[in-house]
Design a protein around this motif. Structure first.
Motif, PDB file in Angstrom:
ATOM      1  N   HIS A 121      -4.071  -0.103   5.828  1.00  8.47           N
ATOM      2  CA  HIS A 121      -4.547  -1.125   6.774  1.00  8.47           C
ATOM      3  C   HIS A 121      -3.568  -2.290   6.932  1.00  8.47           C
ATOM      4  O   HIS A 121      -3.347  -2.773   8.014  1.00  8.47           O
ATOM      5  N   CYS A 122      -2.990  -2.757   5.796  1.00  8.53           N
ATOM      6  CA  CYS A 122      -2.169  -3.965   5.910  1.00  8.53           C
ATOM      7  C   CYS A 122      -0.780  -3.831   5.300  1.00  8.53           C
ATOM      8  O   CYS A 122       0.048  -4.716   5.455  1.00  8.53           O
TER       9      CYS A 122
ATOM     10  N   CYS B 278      -6.657  -2.156  -2.161  1.00 10.25           N
ATOM     11  CA  CYS B 278      -5.571  -3.006  -1.697  1.00 10.25           C
ATOM     12  C   CYS B 278      -5.584  -4.327  -2.459  1.00 10.25           C
ATOM     13  O   CYS B 278      -6.634  -4.864  -2.780  1.00 10.25           O
TER      14      CYS B 278
ATOM     15  N   CYS C  14      -0.846  -0.026   1.472  1.00  8.28           N
ATOM     16  CA  CYS C  14      -2.210   0.011   2.019  1.00  8.28           C
ATOM     17  C   CYS C  14      -2.143   0.477   3.472  1.00  8.28           C
ATOM     18  O   CYS C  14      -1.355  -0.062   4.249  1.00  8.28           O
TER      19      CYS C  14
ATOM     20  N   TYR D   4      -9.472  -3.064   1.817  1.00  9.47           N
ATOM     21  CA  TYR D   4      -9.387  -1.604   1.839  1.00  9.47           C
ATOM     22  C   TYR D   4      -9.555  -1.012   0.445  1.00  9.47           C
ATOM     23  O   TYR D   4      -8.965  -1.491  -0.523  1.00  9.47           O
TER      24      TYR D   4
ATOM     25  N   CYS E  13      -6.041  -6.892   1.305  1.00  6.24           N
ATOM     26  CA  CYS E  13      -7.218  -6.817   2.173  1.00  6.24           C
ATOM     27  C   CYS E  13      -8.349  -6.089   1.445  1.00  6.24           C
ATOM     28  O   CYS E  13      -8.250  -5.796   0.271  1.00  6.24           O
TER      29      CYS E  13
HETATM   30 ZN   LIG Z   1      -4.585  -3.848   2.684  1.00  5.59          ZN
END
Ligand SMILES: [Zn+2]
Length: 569
Positions: A395-396, A224, A393, A229, A227
């Motif tokens: 996650h974000c 990412c 990503c 990740y 973040c």
């Molecule tokens: Zn991310």
């Protein structure tokens, strides 16, 4: 150390047998020499670097609660037979017999050894948690050892094993090791990512690979841009992309002559690739068909397809006959109109498309206005696509980038896999007998050195991060026969030693060009040059290997300046 006393025979030519940068440079810099395929001698420069790597690892393992031990490299076959790995390990295991014909192996890893070590003496939960580690040679009889220290048959490894009373404890140990690894690779000055990894054959719960970023790496990773990740491309989870909703038009068959690839179809119908659906046909070991569908601009991740069915199956591309038997037409496939019972997997993003184009299972024909939710019957919907640069990503949501990396360390939770087969149990708070809950944590020490070189080099040679450089500074008198220059160089060298800097004095009588070339090739982070100007004008030059930055100072200030500059290297 004086260069006249250093055993580091450098080579001007690149040895033909070396395929990768780290192998070429270590041979050229006189760091390693080959004894046999995949077996190398570490010469003084390499050993200095390895000792620094091991020191950082030891400090962090000890700080995290690990205790260092040294187990035998030669291991009895009996313990491997208890876990069943004596037979499954196959030809990669170096096997030896003693004079009585008893079988042993040269340890490729030490789960069996460490678990049998403690099983008779760890009896109570009060003795837990326990973390034991060692740094020693490991052996794997690679079918084709190559890439120098990256894939050798003998290599140095740090392996730590954690023992806990329950899963919660194991996860805590895992977290402690994860953080320790992060500090280790940071302290070594390497650019790395902890990558969510497939646990593969070792079994158990979660796992991260500590991957050193380098073009020559064998694993593809997505990371990412926002973040922390990162995941291997095989493992990376993807979010479903929802196409803007449209009114669903009626399915229509159109002629697409000779358009047997998705690119030709898109061109023929003047459609962007993301409005098309493409097919990939696989057969498993039993020759049974699996048809996978992804958006035209995406690729199928066959590891994800395998995981949907049975992790032990292997896929290969399907034959035309197998496709036709299921009612499909190669090059013109879609989930519409296949024989009942055909295994069809559709990527979740495809299900969110509207009025798309897909094959008509008829030669030279495609459907337009395909609405998967309406038109696809009896299909398995899952995330089966391969991540690519720019994907969101998980996650974000920020875009990911792709890079390559070298796996230098790995952390695993093992659970009770080994403690159960080896009967390593303890009594818990209630006096109940339970198997120990384990984790294992490896760092390829020699591999990390190779990975550091893969990440840090240029056309002139290696560029060591200071923390793991064989020497931090080289002091080079331009004319080694000039007594005055030699004297100044010696003074600076002594000042550096007094300040605790790991320095080398290049006191050889060779031409300056030869010494500069060697300094660049071996890759000392900082070079201090003493020349006529140092004698006449009290000016010495400090040069940073990584970026060529040059600073002039007086001979009295040189060592202090070097210490200051090293902080940033
Ligand atoms: Zn991310």
């Amino acid at each position: 150390m004086r260069a006249t006393r250093l055993y580091a025979p450098t080579l001007r030519e690149t040895p033909a047998e070396a395929e990768v940068k780290s192998h070429q440079l270590m041979l050229r810099a006189g760091m390693i020499r080959k004894a046999a395929g995949g077996l190398y001698t570490y010469m003084p420069l390499a050993w200095r670097s390895l000792k620094k790597i091991m020191q950082i690892i030891r400090e962090e393992m000890d700080a995290a609660g690990g205790q260092e031990i040294a187990m035998p490299i030669v291991q009895p076959s009996e313990i491997w037979k208890e876990t069943g790995r004596w037979s499954v390990y196959g030809d990669e295991m170096f096997r030896v017999a003693d004079r009585h014909g008893r079988e042993f192996c040269l340890g490729p890893t030490h789960e069996e050894m460490v678990t049998t070590l403690i099983r008779d003496e760890v009896r109570s939960y009060k003795q837990l948690p326990l973390m034991l580690y060692q740094i020693q040679n490991k052996y794997r009889d690679e079918i084709r050892p190559r890439f120098g220290l990256m894939r050798g048959r003998e290599f140095i490894m740090k392996d730590l094993y954690s023992f806990d009373k329950d899963e919660e404890g194991m996860n805590e140990s895992y977290k402690i090791m994860y953080d320790a690894y992060t500090r280790i690779f940071s302290r070594m000055g390497l650019e790395f990512r902890p990558v969510e990894a497939d646990n593969g054959a070792i079994g158990g719960g979660h796992s991260h690979e500590f991957t050193v970023l380098a073009e020559a790496g064998e694993s593809n990773i997505a990371y990412c841009t926002k973040c922390d990740y990162a995941a291997s491309d095989e493992k990376a989870e993807l979010t479903v992309i929802k196409a803007p909703e449209e009114e669903q038009r009626a399915l229509e068959k159109v002629s697409t002559p000779e358009a047997h690839t998705i690119e030709l179809v898109a061109k023929c119908l003047n459609l962007p690739l993301d409005r098309t659906i493409k097919a990939v046909a696989f057969q498993d070991d039993k020759e049974e068909l699996i048809l996978a569908f992804v958006r035209g601009d995406h690729d199928v991740n066959d590891v994800k397809v395998v995981n949907l069915f049975d992790e032990s199956i292997e896929l290969h591309m399907a034959t035309d006959e197998a496709i036709e038997e299921a009612g499909g037409v190669p090059g013109f496939m879609s989930p519409i109109g296949l024989k009942e019972g055909t295994r069809v997997v559709v990527d979740a993003t495809v299900m969110e498309m509207y009025n798309a184009c897909a094959g008509a299972n008829e030669k030279d024909m495609h459907y337009i206005n395909v609405n998967p939710k309406r038109d696809f019957k009896d299909v398995i919907v899952a995330d089966i696509r391969m991540i690519k640069e720019g994907d969101a990503c998980p996650h974000c949501g920020a875009p990911v980038k792709m890079t390559r990396g070298i796996e230098a360390g790995q952390v695993f939770t093992l659970g009770t896999k080994y403690s159960q087969s080896l009967h390593a149990t303890f009594l818990d708070e209630n006096g109940k007998e339970k198997p120990l809950v384990m984790g294992c944590y490896g760092i390829g020490v020699s591999r990390t050195m190779a990975a550091a070189i893969e990440q840090n080099n240029d056309e002139n040679g290696i560029i060591w991060p200071r923390a793991i450089a064989p020497f931090e500074v080289v002091v080079v008198p331009i004319n080694g026969k000039n007594e005055e220059q030699l004297k100044i160089a010696e003074e600076i060298y002594n000042d550096l030693k007094a300040k605790g800097v790991d320095a080398l004095l290049d006191d050889r009588k060779d031409r300056a060009g030869v010494k500069f070339k060697d300094a660049d090739l071996i890759g000392y982070p900082l070079r201090i040059t003493v020349g006529p100007k140092s004698v006449d004008e009290d000016s010495v030059e400090l040069k940073v290997r990584r970026n060529g930055e040059m600073v002039n100072t007086t001979r009295a200030e040189a060592a202090a300046k070097a210490v200051e500059m090293l902080k940033a290297l």
